[in-house]
Design an enzyme around this catalytic site. Structure first.
Site, PDB file in Angstrom:
ATOM      1  N   ARG A 104       0.855  -1.192   0.000  1.00 40.54           N
ATOM      2  CA  ARG A 104       0.000   0.000   0.000  1.00 40.54           C
ATOM      3  C   ARG A 104       0.887   1.237   0.000  1.00 40.54           C
ATOM      4  NH1 ARG A 104       0.421   2.568   4.832  1.00 40.54           N
ATOM      5  NH2 ARG A 104       0.672   1.399   6.768  1.00 40.54           N
ATOM      6  N   ASN A 106       2.226   4.821   1.597  1.00 36.65           N
ATOM      7  CA  ASN A 106       2.494   5.216   2.980  1.00 36.65           C
ATOM      8  C   ASN A 106       2.739   6.722   3.086  1.00 36.65           C
ATOM      9  OD1 ASN A 106       2.771   4.465   5.768  1.00 36.65           O
ATOM     10  ND2 ASN A 106       4.963   4.881   5.568  1.00 36.65           N
ATOM     11  N   ASN A 151       9.403   6.595   5.375  1.00 36.66           N
ATOM     12  CA  ASN A 151       8.737   7.740   5.979  1.00 36.66           C
ATOM     13  C   ASN A 151       9.626   8.985   5.871  1.00 36.66           C
ATOM     14  OD1 ASN A 151       6.065   7.356   7.130  1.00 36.66           O
ATOM     15  ND2 ASN A 151       6.990   5.801   8.449  1.00 36.66           N
ATOM     16  N   ASP A 202       9.026   8.858  12.153  1.00 36.04           N
ATOM     17  CA  ASP A 202       7.884   8.694  11.256  1.00 36.04           C
ATOM     18  C   ASP A 202       7.864   9.871  10.282  1.00 36.04           C
ATOM     19  OD1 ASP A 202       5.172   8.115  10.220  1.00 36.04           O
ATOM     20  OD2 ASP A 202       5.017   6.771  11.931  1.00 36.04           O
TER      21      ASP A 202
END
Length: 296
Positions: A104, A106, A151, A202
């Site tokens: 998927r 991100n 990220n 993140d």
């Protein structure tokens, strides 16, 4: 010694996002957005009139960029889709890993050139299943692969430096870029190694002075790094799993932070999954529109 500041801000939304991500803001329309990735929902909040909308999606999505007055582009688990802002209709722009049902989208952010950097990862965070792609005028270029949880995609104000991290190893990378295209001009180099600290790096955003603001998942922190990589400040957030920051408000005086409630319960973490806003004093900077057509 790094200064730590207790959270002095506000709760934007008290809905518990299982995996809140992809915050952004358009100063032209005063529109704030973010995603709840695993629940396939896109959230909008108008900062002027507080109007809220929750848009159900047919697949997971994680990042949005403005294209023009009538279109946005969404990064989803099968590629980039144009979204008509009047009707909400989605049309495929370019496919990305559409033939791989295990991955998927991100993270994502628009480079000053108008290129959209987007990342993918395994739906179960499978080791080295992710990658980072560069998309400009509909052309897709894979930049980096064998990443687990890519990220912190963000760029210096003039576009000559790009950053990203694999949250799995907590090593923020720095790469020289062509400011005109957002394409790398060399190999990524280790910039900040936080592998020995609690939590994980993140999502991130670069401010107008080139400072990096990074959400530290699992540690409840928004970390502030100087352009040379020194950690100079930390904002303690009222939720342990912050995921990504973004500047909001036409003057950019606020920074919003999305969070995640996955793996928690309301009795143990009452604020998990909420969306927050705080004042950091950083020089604001907003993402430019995605450049979908040559010459625009």
């Amino acid at each position: 010694m790094t200064a730590e500041t207790v959270f002095e801000g506000r709760i934007l939304v008290t809905d518990r996002m299982t995996l809140g991500e992809g915050p952004g803001y358009d100063p032209k329309t005063d529109l704030i957005w973010w995603f709840d990735i695993v629940n396939c929902r896109l959230h909008f909040l108008n900062a002027s009139n507080r109007d809220r909308r929750v848009i159900p999606l047919t697949e997971m999505a994680s990042a949005l960029a403005v294209v023009d007055d009538h279109r946005q582009v969404l990064s989803t688990e099968t590629g980039l889709y144009f979204r008509d802002t009047s009707t909400g209709a989605l049309t495929l722009h370019v496919a990305i890993e559409a033939d791989d049902p295990t991955t998927r989208s991100n993270d994502g952010r628009v480079h000053p050139s108008g290129a959209f950097w987007v990342s993918t990862m395994g739906k179960q965070a499978e080791k080295e299943a992710g990658a980072i792609y560069h998309v400009l005028e509909g052309k897709v270029t894979k930049l980096f692969d064998r990443l687990t949880i890519p990220n912190a995609i963000c760029f210096s104000p003039d576009g000559d430096i790009g950053y990203y991290v694999d949250t799995d190893n907590n090593r923020l990378m720095r790469v020289d870029l062509d400011p005109e295209t957002g394409l790398p001009e060399g190999e990524p180099q280790l910039f900040i190694d936080t592998s020995g600290r609690p939590g994980g790096m993140d999502g991130a955003v670069c401010d107008g002075d080139g400072h990096i603001w990074n959400a530290r998942y699992g540690a409840g922190l928004l970390d502030h790094y100087e352009p040379d990589g020194r950690l100079v400040g930390r904002f303690q957030l009222p939720a342990l799993q912050p995921t990504c920051p973004a500047f909001i408000g036409r003057d950019g005086g606020w920074m919003m932070v999305t969070t995640a409630a996955q793996g928690t319960t309301p009795d143990k973490e009452p604020n998990a999954g909420f969306t927050f806003a705080l004042v950091t004093g950083a020089k604001p900077r907003f993402d430019p529109p995605y450049r979908a057509v040559h010459g625009l």
